[in-house]
Design an enzyme around this catalytic site. Structure first.
Site, short mmCIF file in Angstrom:
data_model
loop_
_atom_site.label_atom_id
_atom_site.label_comp_id
_atom_site.label_asym_id
_atom_site.label_seq_id
_atom_site.Cartn_x
_atom_site.Cartn_y
_atom_site.Cartn_z
N CYS A 130 0.86 -0.90 0.21
CA CYS A 130 -0.06 0.22 0.25
C CYS A 130 0.55 0.99 0.23
O CYS A 130 1.24 2.23 -0.74
CB CYS A 130 -1.01 0.36 0.91
N CYS A 131 1.40 1.33 1.20
CA CYS A 131 2.78 2.28 1.14
C CYS A 131 3.86 2.60 -0.43
O CYS A 131 3.89 4.26 -0.55
CB CYS A 131 3.95 2.00 1.95
N CYS A 211 -1.23 8.68 7.23
CA CYS A 211 -2.72 8.16 6.79
C CYS A 211 -3.39 7.85 7.66
O CYS A 211 -2.85 7.11 8.94
CB CYS A 211 -2.40 7.50 6.20
N CYS A 214 -3.31 3.70 9.59
CA CYS A 214 -2.25 3.19 10.17
C CYS A 214 -1.91 4.38 11.11
O CYS A 214 -1.06 4.04 11.34
CB CYS A 214 -1.47 3.23 8.74
N CYS A 237 7.61 4.13 5.97
CA CYS A 237 6.91 3.96 5.19
C CYS A 237 7.67 3.20 3.24
O CYS A 237 6.58 2.60 2.81
CB CYS A 237 6.04 4.77 4.73
#
Length: 253
Positions: A130-131, A211, A214, A237
């Site tokens: 995702c990062c 984010c 998270c 990240c």
């Protein structure tokens, strides 16, 4: 992009970047944040340097310093699509407060989101990936054409940052860390002295802000970054890891 008229400017090949960064670190690293920034912006990397800002809890300090040198300095904000609304509000507030004219927001490629995160829940299944698609890849594209970038990282923030230099090689460019040796008290004192507006989430118990899915609140006595990726054993990240975050491809782990 141009280097300043300096004895080490000839070391501009990617293979020589660690030597170049080490030379700059030795020459300018202990001169203080404002001096490091002014030298980098006005001499070493003229028209070739960009600041990357999360517009997070500590971001106002470095943004203020940059604004005192050149309000048109390019600044990149990676809008992951998962930020708190307060962070976007704070971005706009600081741009206006500091008179910054070079800020631009970059977002993930829609094709990457459609193919890898169609439901928007990749953060829950694979936070590294995702990062990678929401932060690392957009930043890679935004840094294209620049020979250096400015980061707000500090040694006190994490074990992965304890030996952070002021200048370091980062792939094909040099990363400048003007606040590397500053502690939390110095950051707070500077912000208060210059009457900088705080991120609205700090007062709600978020001393380190990423984010929304998270980032968790931090209890009294916890490490300020304890709320980042809580329970995942993850502290970065990917943007600041070796190979510029490509740990999901098997490197930089």
């Amino acid at each position: 992009m141009a280097r300043g008229n300096n004895a080490v400017r000839a070391l501009n090949h990617e293979d020589a970047l660690p030597l170049e960064a080490a030379a700059y670190d030795e020459l300018y690293g202990r001169t203080g944040p404002m001096s490091i920034l002014r030298t980098s912006i006005e001499d070493l990397f003229v028209d070739g340097i960009v600041m990357v800002s999360s517009f997070g809890a500590d971001s106002a300090v470095l943004l203020h310093m940059v604004s005192q040198i050149d309000k048109a300095t390019p600044v990149v904000f990676v809008d992951t699509g998962k930020h708190f609304g307060e962070t976007r509000f704070y971005r706009d507030q600081l741009i206006k407060h500091l008179g910054l004219t070079g800020v631009r927001s970059v977002m993930p490629e829609s094709a990457h989101l459609v193919s890898q995160d169609p439901k928007g829940d990749l953060w829950l299944r694979d936070s590294d990936q995702c990062c990678h698609i929401r932060k690392v890849l957009p930043l890679d594209a935004a840094l294209d054409g620049y020979s250096a970038w400015i980061s707000g990282r500090k040694r006190h923030q994490a074990d992965t940052r304890k030996s952070l230099p002021w200048f370091e090689a980062d792939g094909p460019r040099i990363k400048v860390n003007p606040l590397a040796d500053w502690d939390a008290a110095q950051v707070l004192a500077y912000a208060r002295e210059n009457k900088l507006p705080p991120h609205p989430l700090v007062a709600q118990g978020y001393p380190s802000i990423g984010c929304m899915p998270c980032t968790d609140k931090v209890a009294e006595g916890e490490d300020p970054r304890a709320g980042r990726w809580r329970g995942k054993g993850k502290t970065e990240c990917g943007i600041h890891l070796p190979s510029h975050g490509k740990q999901i491809d098997g490197s930089g782990i």
